[in-house]
Motif scaffolding. Structure first.
Motif, short mmCIF file in Angstrom:
data_model
loop_
_atom_site.label_atom_id
_atom_site.label_comp_id
_atom_site.label_asym_id
_atom_site.label_seq_id
_atom_site.Cartn_x
_atom_site.Cartn_y
_atom_site.Cartn_z
N UNK A 63 50.09 5.49 31.48
CA UNK A 63 49.79 6.36 32.62
C UNK A 63 48.78 5.70 33.54
N UNK A 64 49.08 5.69 34.84
CA UNK A 64 48.16 5.10 35.81
C UNK A 64 47.52 6.15 36.71
N UNK A 65 47.92 7.40 36.56
CA UNK A 65 47.39 8.48 37.38
C UNK A 65 46.02 8.90 36.84
N UNK A 66 44.96 8.81 37.62
CA UNK A 66 43.62 9.14 37.11
C UNK A 66 43.44 10.62 36.77
N UNK A 67 44.18 11.50 37.45
CA UNK A 67 44.09 12.92 37.12
C UNK A 67 44.67 13.19 35.74
N UNK A 68 45.81 12.59 35.46
CA UNK A 68 46.44 12.75 34.15
C UNK A 68 45.56 12.15 33.06
N UNK A 69 45.02 10.97 33.33
CA UNK A 69 44.14 10.33 32.36
C UNK A 69 42.94 11.22 32.04
N UNK B 226 50.86 15.22 37.54
CA UNK B 226 51.71 14.07 37.81
C UNK B 226 52.07 13.21 36.64
N UNK B 227 51.86 13.69 35.41
CA UNK B 227 52.27 12.90 34.24
C UNK B 227 53.75 12.59 34.34
N UNK B 228 54.09 11.36 34.06
CA UNK B 228 55.48 10.94 34.18
C UNK B 228 56.33 11.60 33.11
#
Length: 398
Positions: free
Chosen positions: A215-221, A265-267
């Motif tokens: 995961x590259x989305x900082x919100x998801x992380x 936005x998690x894939x």
């Protein structure tokens, strides 16, 4: 960096006396005049929650349906729909664990749509991808009052057990997400310790897999890492026989954050080899009523990690460090699997399939039930490969 995020309208209230402090406000905000409660028999008979709701709501209380059973049997849901319709309900209050929360979503769907439920459910055409029909009709609002930590509290998917089918009845409708979630300290403490251990295991194990997923989305992380911190802290306390309302609330919030990662936005479809096997676990606890969801996970989780051939050393290191194992120089998958088994044992969970009183001869049946599971296998299905993989895992975990 490129990503998208979305959200839906919700309110969450957490703490002591939340029902008395906030329920009427939530009902009023929804414009409802006839709130109707849905729960299990044990919630109504063994706790005072329904009485608290009736007293708080006063003359607007429209009634209660208290016959929802484990894994949401389809006949139960139809009966709940009929009861809610007869009561002229304009808001549903779900009180319970995952089964009740999921069943209540189905009730809202069945009340709102005028088509046969078998037309509304996810379809599995031969040699084609599965698909979920669009459910366009408006749905009455839902308020969730969880009694256990469960990922069902703020999701839009529904799965019902139907003894006449070879798979669950699955539905998806974003309009069945709750308008509010009430986490009441006393309500959370009504759940027996054995049930809490099971649901806590479900939340914790899911987050082990989530933090390792690419995961590259900082919100998801951010969602996933904070969810794991909360869950790991509470689960570790449970392993030391420390259990209280605050730790139970932490697990509920962890489950909420894990779900929110999808909105952030998690894939979809992104997974890791550290997350167990959703389809196998679902088949286990749906096919065998005496098996809880947490038990269906703890008995295969470590084995799944050991069997994986994925080359994901970086993900493994993330999981190892999150579990406090540091930078291992040994076979990292084995170290992680051993630690998870140790934790599960300390909490009081089984770690081998043979501990569930399921005969080894049932393995082919369980494996066959893993094919039609939309969350795990939505694409064009290679049934033979899926079944063979499930059988290998189940044999190794036995």
């Amino acid at each position: 960096m490129s990503f998208r995020a979305s959200g839906f309208s919700w309110r969450l209230h957490c703490g002591s006396n939340v029902l008395e402090k906030h329920l009427n406000e939530v009902v009023s905000r929804a414009g409802a005049k006839r709130p109707f409660v849905i729960c299990s028999p044990s919630i109504n008979k063994r706790t005072d929650i329904v009485r608290r709701l009736e007293k708080t709501l006063g003359p607007t209380f429209a009634g209660v349906f208290d016959q929802i059973e484990k894994d949401c049997p389809y006949p139960n849901v139809c009966a709940a729909r009929d009861a809610a319709r007869e009561a002229k309900a304009d808001l549903l209050i779900a009180v319970g664990g995952g089964s009740v929360l999921v069943a209540t979503r189905a009730v809202a769907i069945f009340l709102g749509e005028d088509r046969d439920p078998f037309e509304l459910m996810t379809q599995y055409p031969a040699d084609k991808p599965a698909y979920s029909p669009r459910l366009a009709a408006p749905k009455i609002p839902i308020v969730n009052i969880p009694t256990t930590p469960t990922s069902a509290m703020n999701r839009a998917g529904t799965g019902l057990k139907n003894a006449d089918l070879d798979h669950r009845m699955e539905f998806f409708d974003p309009k069945t997400r709750p308008q509010a979630i009430l986490l009441d300290d006393d309500v959370l403490m009504t759940t027996p310790s054995s049930s809490h251990r099971s649901t806590a295991t479900t939340v914790f194990s899911g987050l082990v897999g989530a933090i390792a997923a690419p995961e590259s989305n900082p919100l998801v992380e951010g969602d996933r890492l904070q969810a794991f911190r909360l869950a790991f802290r509470a689960y570790s306390a449970l392993a030391q026989d420390r259990d209280n309302a605050a730790s139970r609330a932490d697990l509920c919030i962890a489950a909420f954050l894990q779900n929110r990662a999808e909105d952030d936005g998690a894939r979809m479809g992104a997974s890791s080899s550290f997350g167990g096997d959703y389809a196998v676990s679902t088949a286990l606890h749906v096919q065998f009523p005496h098996v809880g969801q947490g038990e269906s996970i703890s008995t295969i989780h470590a084995t799944k990690i050991r069997l994986s051939q994925d080359d994901d050393t970086a993900a493994a290191q993330v999981v190892a460090e999150a579990l406090g194992l540091g930078r291992s120089t040994g076979p990292i998958r084995t170290v992680i699997a051993d630690e998870l088994e140790r934790l599960y044992r300390c909490v009081g969970m089984p770690v081998r399939l043979s501990e569930l009183n399921i005969p080894r001869s049932a393995i082919p049946l369980i494996a066959g039930l893993t094919v039609k599971n939309f969350n795990a296998n939505a694409g064009v299905r290679s049934d033979g490969e899926r079944i063979a993989a499930a059988e290998r895992l189940l044999e190794a975990a036995y």
